[in-house]
Scaffold this motif. Sequence first.
Motif, PDB file in Angstrom:
ATOM      1  N   THR A 283       6.262   4.559 -15.403  1.00 51.73           N
ATOM      2  CA  THR A 283       7.124   4.393 -14.126  1.00 51.73           C
ATOM      3  C   THR A 283       6.398   4.747 -12.817  1.00 51.73           C
ATOM      4  O   THR A 283       5.440   5.810 -12.965  1.00 51.73           O
ATOM      5  N   TYR A 284       6.601   4.281 -11.928  1.00 48.12           N
ATOM      6  CA  TYR A 284       6.030   4.627 -10.617  1.00 48.12           C
ATOM      7  C   TYR A 284       7.075   4.627  -9.491  1.00 48.12           C
ATOM      8  O   TYR A 284       7.987   3.832  -9.363  1.00 48.12           O
ATOM      9  N   GLN A 285       7.198   5.613  -8.746  1.00 45.55           N
ATOM     10  CA  GLN A 285       8.005   5.844  -7.626  1.00 45.55           C
ATOM     11  C   GLN A 285       7.639   5.275  -6.566  1.00 45.55           C
ATOM     12  O   GLN A 285       6.704   4.663  -6.276  1.00 45.55           O
ATOM     13  N   LYS A 286       8.561   5.107  -5.385  1.00 49.03           N
ATOM     14  CA  LYS A 286       8.444   4.313  -4.287  1.00 49.03           C
ATOM     15  C   LYS A 286       7.275   4.841  -3.280  1.00 49.03           C
ATOM     16  O   LYS A 286       7.042   5.905  -3.281  1.00 49.03           O
ATOM     17  N   GLY A 287       6.341   3.974  -3.288  1.00 47.28           N
ATOM     18  CA  GLY A 287       4.925   4.210  -2.428  1.00 47.28           C
ATOM     19  C   GLY A 287       3.868   4.053  -3.266  1.00 47.28           C
ATOM     20  O   GLY A 287       2.887   4.062  -2.786  1.00 47.28           O
ATOM     21  N   GLU A 288       4.078   4.299  -4.582  1.00 39.24           N
ATOM     22  CA  GLU A 288       3.025   4.455  -5.564  1.00 39.24           C
ATOM     23  C   GLU A 288       2.354   3.146  -5.822  1.00 39.24           C
ATOM     24  O   GLU A 288       3.245   2.042  -5.979  1.00 39.24           O
ATOM     25  N   THR A 289       1.061   3.283  -6.188  1.00 40.15           N
ATOM     26  CA  THR A 289       0.463   2.143  -6.562  1.00 40.15           C
ATOM     27  C   THR A 289      -0.204   2.170  -7.962  1.00 40.15           C
ATOM     28  O   THR A 289      -0.491   3.293  -8.620  1.00 40.15           O
ATOM     29  N   TRP A 290      -0.596   0.947  -8.521  1.00 44.08           N
ATOM     30  CA  TRP A 290      -1.270   0.829  -9.651  1.00 44.08           C
ATOM     31  C   TRP A 290      -1.865  -0.600 -10.072  1.00 44.08           C
ATOM     32  O   TRP A 290      -1.668  -1.475  -9.342  1.00 44.08           O
TER      33      TRP A 290
END
Length: 369
Positions: free
Chosen positions: A114-121
């Motif tokens: 999971t990635y929170q708001k604003g995170e990239t991958w």
Amino acid sequence: MQNSLVLLCLSILSTQVLAYSDVDKGAARSRCWTSGNGRAAQWWPEGEQITRGKFFYECRRGQLEPLGCLSNQEEKVPLGSTFQQDGYEFVCQLGNDGYIEFGYSACVAAEGRTYQKGETWTDAKNTYYYRCREDGRVVKTTIEGCIAHDKQRRVPLGQTDDFNGYTYKCQQKTTGVVQMCSVGCIHEGTRYTVGQQYKDGDYVFYCKLQGGKCTKQCIGCVDANGQNLYDGQRYKRDGTTYQCEIRPGKRSHRAVGCNIVENGRDINKVIGCRWYEQNPDWKVEKTCEADGANKTKVTTVGCIYKYKGFDRIFLEPGKYTIWNLPKQKESSVGLACRKTADGAEMLIFDVAEMERNTNGLVYDLPRGK
């Protein structure tokens, strides 16, 4: 006595009716009237769990008490708990209006992280990257750009990156695929778009899009004056005529002839060609020959003596002979082919002056041409 017994029976019956009526009213107040579980509206007993759409409830004291949400796989998720589906993480919650709802809490990558708001991958192949963006009351996974060819840098959508002599642009195609697309060439630090030409040493190149990829295609030559030439065109340099030849996988400035001045004009003589420089009584034969790997030279073949309008005697440069004139007894002429700075010249002399005119020359028997 009989009247008293009748009154007693009526009193007992009335009490029983009132008691049953109170029980029915209490039971009705604890039941719930609603549709659910795939059925039309009906009465549901206290404690019964009822599914309506993507939510489930419990009948409590005549009211539907919200318990949780249902995932796409029909798994029950209690209020306040999170679950993943369709690439996102949801929380089952009560909204401000008191109704149960799905709340977006995070984005979920393909591997389940999971990635929170604003995170990239990045994707699994490390070719492009995502960002988890806030979009009103929800979050949205968006493709933000590409991974450069060195796999170290990120290139936002619509921007370019230079790598190994070429320019690439991060683009999203109509199919939705995002990738680095070849859009130009680089030579000595200067960018060239598709179709533009540039010079590299003795050759002309242009940036060509072939099979979806830019290539540097040689299309011509650069002459001694810096002018562009294309396949088949010729130019002169240091007395040699060169032809620009462009072939698949091969290019050259090929020596094809000699450049001479004839009657005040520049003339090209191809390799193997022979010509004459005329005089009233003699002429000089010359030819164009290859001189080394990629050069030509003009070679003097010899001198030719003309007698009464016909070619009679041939002498190589550096040789002389004595020729008896036809039908003239005891009458002869001396002939010599002397080398000069630009070829050779013929001397016609009296045999009495042979020593003076043949110094340094080699005798040759007279032979015709």
